[in-house]
Design an enzyme around this catalytic site. Structure first.
Site, mmCIF file in Angstrom:
data_model
loop_
_atom_site.group_PDB
_atom_site.id
_atom_site.type_symbol
_atom_site.label_atom_id
_atom_site.label_comp_id
_atom_site.label_asym_id
_atom_site.label_seq_id
_atom_site.Cartn_x
_atom_site.Cartn_y
_atom_site.Cartn_z
ATOM 1 N N TYR B 144 5.511 -10.661 12.573
ATOM 2 C CA TYR B 144 4.928 -11.476 13.634
ATOM 3 C C TYR B 144 5.897 -11.660 14.796
ATOM 4 O O TYR B 144 5.475 -11.738 15.942
ATOM 5 C CB TYR B 144 4.536 -12.850 13.098
ATOM 6 C CG TYR B 144 3.204 -12.887 12.406
ATOM 7 C CD1 TYR B 144 2.974 -12.158 11.249
ATOM 8 C CD2 TYR B 144 2.168 -13.667 12.899
ATOM 9 C CE1 TYR B 144 1.753 -12.198 10.601
ATOM 10 C CE2 TYR B 144 0.937 -13.715 12.268
ATOM 11 C CZ TYR B 144 0.737 -12.982 11.123
ATOM 12 O OH TYR B 144 -0.482 -13.027 10.492
ATOM 13 N N LYS B 194 6.041 -5.102 -1.078
ATOM 14 C CA LYS B 194 5.707 -3.679 -1.141
ATOM 15 C C LYS B 194 7.041 -2.960 -1.278
ATOM 16 O O LYS B 194 7.442 -2.166 -0.413
ATOM 17 C CB LYS B 194 4.920 -3.276 0.121
ATOM 18 C CG LYS B 194 4.399 -1.846 0.122
ATOM 19 C CD LYS B 194 3.154 -1.608 -0.712
ATOM 20 C CE LYS B 194 2.868 -0.123 -0.875
ATOM 21 N NZ LYS B 194 1.746 0.185 -1.780
ATOM 22 N N ASP B 226 -0.796 -4.473 -2.618
ATOM 23 C CA ASP B 226 -2.079 -3.822 -2.908
ATOM 24 C C ASP B 226 -2.616 -4.275 -4.260
ATOM 25 O O ASP B 226 -3.795 -4.610 -4.398
ATOM 26 C CB ASP B 226 -1.989 -2.284 -2.779
ATOM 27 C CG ASP B 226 -0.781 -1.670 -3.454
ATOM 28 O OD1 ASP B 226 0.246 -2.365 -3.619
ATOM 29 O OD2 ASP B 226 -0.849 -0.483 -3.831
ATOM 30 N N ASP B 250 -0.577 -13.979 5.158
ATOM 31 C CA ASP B 250 -1.782 -14.093 5.988
ATOM 32 C C ASP B 250 -2.969 -13.483 5.233
ATOM 33 O O ASP B 250 -4.042 -14.085 5.132
ATOM 34 C CB ASP B 250 -1.550 -13.349 7.306
ATOM 35 C CG ASP B 250 -2.762 -13.378 8.226
ATOM 36 O OD1 ASP B 250 -3.358 -14.457 8.383
ATOM 37 O OD2 ASP B 250 -3.120 -12.323 8.769
ATOM 38 N N ASP B 254 -5.895 -15.738 2.889
ATOM 39 C CA ASP B 254 -7.305 -15.685 3.279
ATOM 40 C C ASP B 254 -8.164 -15.181 2.127
ATOM 41 O O ASP B 254 -9.268 -15.674 1.895
ATOM 42 C CB ASP B 254 -7.498 -14.806 4.523
ATOM 43 C CG ASP B 254 -7.486 -15.642 5.795
ATOM 44 O OD1 ASP B 254 -7.282 -16.867 5.696
ATOM 45 O OD2 ASP B 254 -7.695 -15.089 6.869
HETATM 46 C C1 LIG Z 1 -4.622 -16.724 14.332
HETATM 47 C C2 LIG Z 1 -3.603 -15.855 13.635
HETATM 48 C C3 LIG Z 1 -2.502 -15.459 14.566
HETATM 49 C C4 LIG Z 1 -3.078 -16.539 12.382
HETATM 50 C C5 LIG Z 1 -2.068 -15.702 11.648
HETATM 51 O O1 LIG Z 1 -2.246 -14.501 11.452
HETATM 52 O O2 LIG Z 1 -1.052 -16.277 11.216
HETATM 53 C C6 LIG Z 1 -4.152 -16.942 11.381
HETATM 54 O O3 LIG Z 1 -4.792 -15.817 10.835
HETATM 55 C C7 LIG Z 1 -3.509 -17.753 10.295
HETATM 56 O O4 LIG Z 1 -3.425 -17.272 9.157
HETATM 57 O O5 LIG Z 1 -3.075 -18.883 10.566
HETATM 58 C C1 LIG Z 2 2.584 4.432 -4.755
HETATM 59 C C2 LIG Z 2 2.464 3.902 -3.348
HETATM 60 C C3 LIG Z 2 3.632 4.326 -2.512
HETATM 61 C C4 LIG Z 2 1.135 4.311 -2.732
HETATM 62 C C5 LIG Z 2 0.979 3.775 -1.322
HETATM 63 O O1 LIG Z 2 1.281 2.607 -1.040
HETATM 64 O O2 LIG Z 2 0.509 4.536 -0.469
HETATM 65 C C6 LIG Z 2 -0.092 3.862 -3.514
HETATM 66 O O3 LIG Z 2 -0.206 2.462 -3.553
HETATM 67 C C7 LIG Z 2 -1.313 4.459 -2.876
HETATM 68 O O4 LIG Z 2 -2.102 3.700 -2.293
HETATM 69 O O5 LIG Z 2 -1.468 5.682 -2.935
#
Ligand SMILES: CC(C)[C@H](C(=O)O)[C@@H](O)C(=O)O
Ligand SMILES: CC(C)[C@H](C(=O)O)[C@@H](O)C(=O)O
Lengths: 361, 361
Positions: B144, B194, B226, B250, B254
């Protein structure tokens, strides 16, 4: 007669077992459609580290270069998790292959098959709403490969950094892939970004809007990544094609895969501008169930179908495999994880599923 | 007698309506507990752009500096979405406030309240498994705010870039916040990263492991972002505290909010090392339902409770508000979005919910 050569990289965990079933299926379609699919196996991943000292031996890379496509199993496992980042299977083999062959276009379909809705972790009404999403993920740029990337400084002020970076050209070609895919589907692209915070996302938005002008029959919407993870859970049926950068695609495609509740059914394709590609199951190497003959081979079999379709331009054999898979699911010849607790006794083994797909062909 | 001054920034969309209810509740607890809560309103967001030419006027910033805490509503809306990035409400007001006051520690609780499970988009058995997660998100660093951030070059090779950056010190203080929170909860921290791709994540892992040594009563696990988005969907009850960097927090917070199915109930806190903080609902400004008196004020009321607890150290009034909210939910005095289609006729208005919380106090 059409002849193709395929580099087969089975890898670790369940990779070898499920690859064996894809191999059976490829032999069967080759015979039925009168094509020659020369397959040659190469070591990769943890197996290659153990036997050849590195995750992607030079012979494997050369083998891939000489092939028309790569059929990939899965790699990695706890045994190799303590190696330095650059030597680990995921980075040393998978990310290197992606970048070496410029496999920028990653297609990850996720659908909830009729009859398998109860496997989804989503509420029944949502699972039954007709979910069929294609995640189109940029795979060779973004924060995965952006430079500089490193570590500097000392003590408390030591810091690490990664660079998220996208060029107009890189965004353009993946956007085109998404719009082309949407034209053959429901004609809707939803582009995922974080344009309220990231400069790369602002450029991403600009370029996708420019590309959209060339596809008047496809609609384009933008969604923030945080909202996208919410909408995938709340109303996944609203999506057709989700266009994502490398990192956001990693996250969203896994969420979409999980939403189906049947990861073992999901294939993926990673292609370059010449149509050369690497095809692999969406799930991981699942070391916990490896070697027991219970892993679901369908994702690997469908990856082979994607290979036929996209890299070898063999549409009829690809269609045939996909239909045989649907028939196999409908016949109820499925591995244990697709069955409710009360029906575990009738679970098919990995090879029984492969045999049934061949029979249905 | 304890005296506090609070800067009230209601903002846009439903912000002003729900703030009015939080105000009622604060007046009631102030009287009941014999404390003085001096509130002063300041313009912010799109409203401030329209009336004062910028999203965060200097008077507002000074007002916040002079207060003991900021009670924030919500900002933004389609009307201001076409402004340049730096002038938009989210960036110009919210991100500026976070960074100006060094509000690095963002707490976002998400739970599925007993009796409200059917609102969750998750399958019934998952929604009923006892979901109660606290996302602890780093809020003033990462991608950010990392420099450089920009755009360079020409034509197809023009590119944009953002920098993800974390120092040891920055990771340490947010990790401490997560472990402290876990000690008061179920004693489990799951750190999201990650680390198979990002250098920042490698450092993140190192530092959280070092911090973990100081908290032998708290367990630490690591999960890739992921996989985390998958696990939140499949088995959210496995989590207690999720420790995340700015971007991953973030996304995950959510997803966790959506998983509850009742975003209108979720508060959040953003604090600095001195305990000064900004308290705001997890949901957005919801311009589509603004001005109709149907928005749920609970998230704003619970944000006021968090403010009392964390910035003003007023535990008893905070507890009292939280209990009154639970009693209100149990009494079924709730806004329309918490009710099934068949019971919409008994939906309470925004002010009826606020009145009921006051009555329950
Ligand atoms: C509005 C946006 C910039 C903000 C963020 O990404 O932090 C919102 O999504 C949050 O999570 O407070
Ligand atoms: C293993 C990892 C590096 C890979 C990625 O993040 O791309 C996997 O999660 C995918 O989505 O193929």
């Amino acid at each position: 007669m059409s002849q193709y050569s395929i580099a087969v990289l089975a890898g670790d965990g369940i990779g070898p077992e499920i690859m064996q079933e894809a191999d059976k299926v490829l032999s069967a379609v080759a015979e039925r459609f009168g094509i020659t699919l020369n397959r040659k196996a190469f070591p990769v991943g943890g197996y290659a580290i153990d036997n050849h000292g590195e995750a992607l031996p030079a012979t494997t890379l050369v083998g891939c270069e000489q092939a028309d496509a790569i059929l990939f199993g899965s790699i990695g496992g706890p045994k190799w998790d303590t190696l330095p980042l650059e030597q680990r299977p995921e980075r040393a083999a998978l990310l290197t292959l992606r970048s070496h062959f410029d496999l920028f276009s990653n297609l990850r379909p996720a659908r909830i098959y009729p009859g398998l809705e109860s496997l989804s972790p989503l509420r029944e009404d949502i699972a039954k709403s007709g979910v069929d999403v294609l995640v189109v993920r940029e795979l060779t740029s973004g924060i995965y490969f952006g430079q500089p990337k490193g570590r500097e400084g000392q003590g408390d002020e030591e810091f690490a950094f990664d660079t998220m970076r996208y060029s107009r050209r890189e965004i353009q070609r993946i956007a085109v892939a998404a719009f082309e895919a949407a034209q053959k589907r429901k004609g809707k692209v939803t582009s995922v970004d974080k344009a309220n915070v990231l400069m790369t996302s602002r450029l991403w938005r600009e370029v996708t809007e420019a590309v959209a002008n060339d596809y008047p029959d496809v609609s384009l919407e933008h969604i923030y990544i945080d909202n996208a993870t919410m909408q995938v859970m709340k109303n996944p049926a609203q999506f057709d094609v989700l266009l994502c950068s490398n990192l956001f695609g990693d996250i969203i495609s896994d969420e979409c895969a999980m939403m189906t509740g049947s990861m073992g059914l999901l294939p993926s394709a990673s292609m370059n501008e010449d149509g050369f590609g690497l095809f692999e199951p969406a799930g991981g190497s699942a070391p916990d169930i490896a070697g027991q003959g219970i892993a679901n081979p369908i994702a690997q079999i469908l990856s082979a179908a994607m290979m036929l379709r996209y890299s070898l331009n063999q549409t009829a054999p690809a269609d045939a495999i996909e239909q045989a898979v649907i028939a196999t699911l409908e016949a109820g010849v499925v591995t244990a994880e697709l069955l409710p607790a009360s029906e575990q006794h009738r679970a098919a083994s990995t090879s029984e599923v492969g045999d049934e797909v061949v029979r249905q062909l």
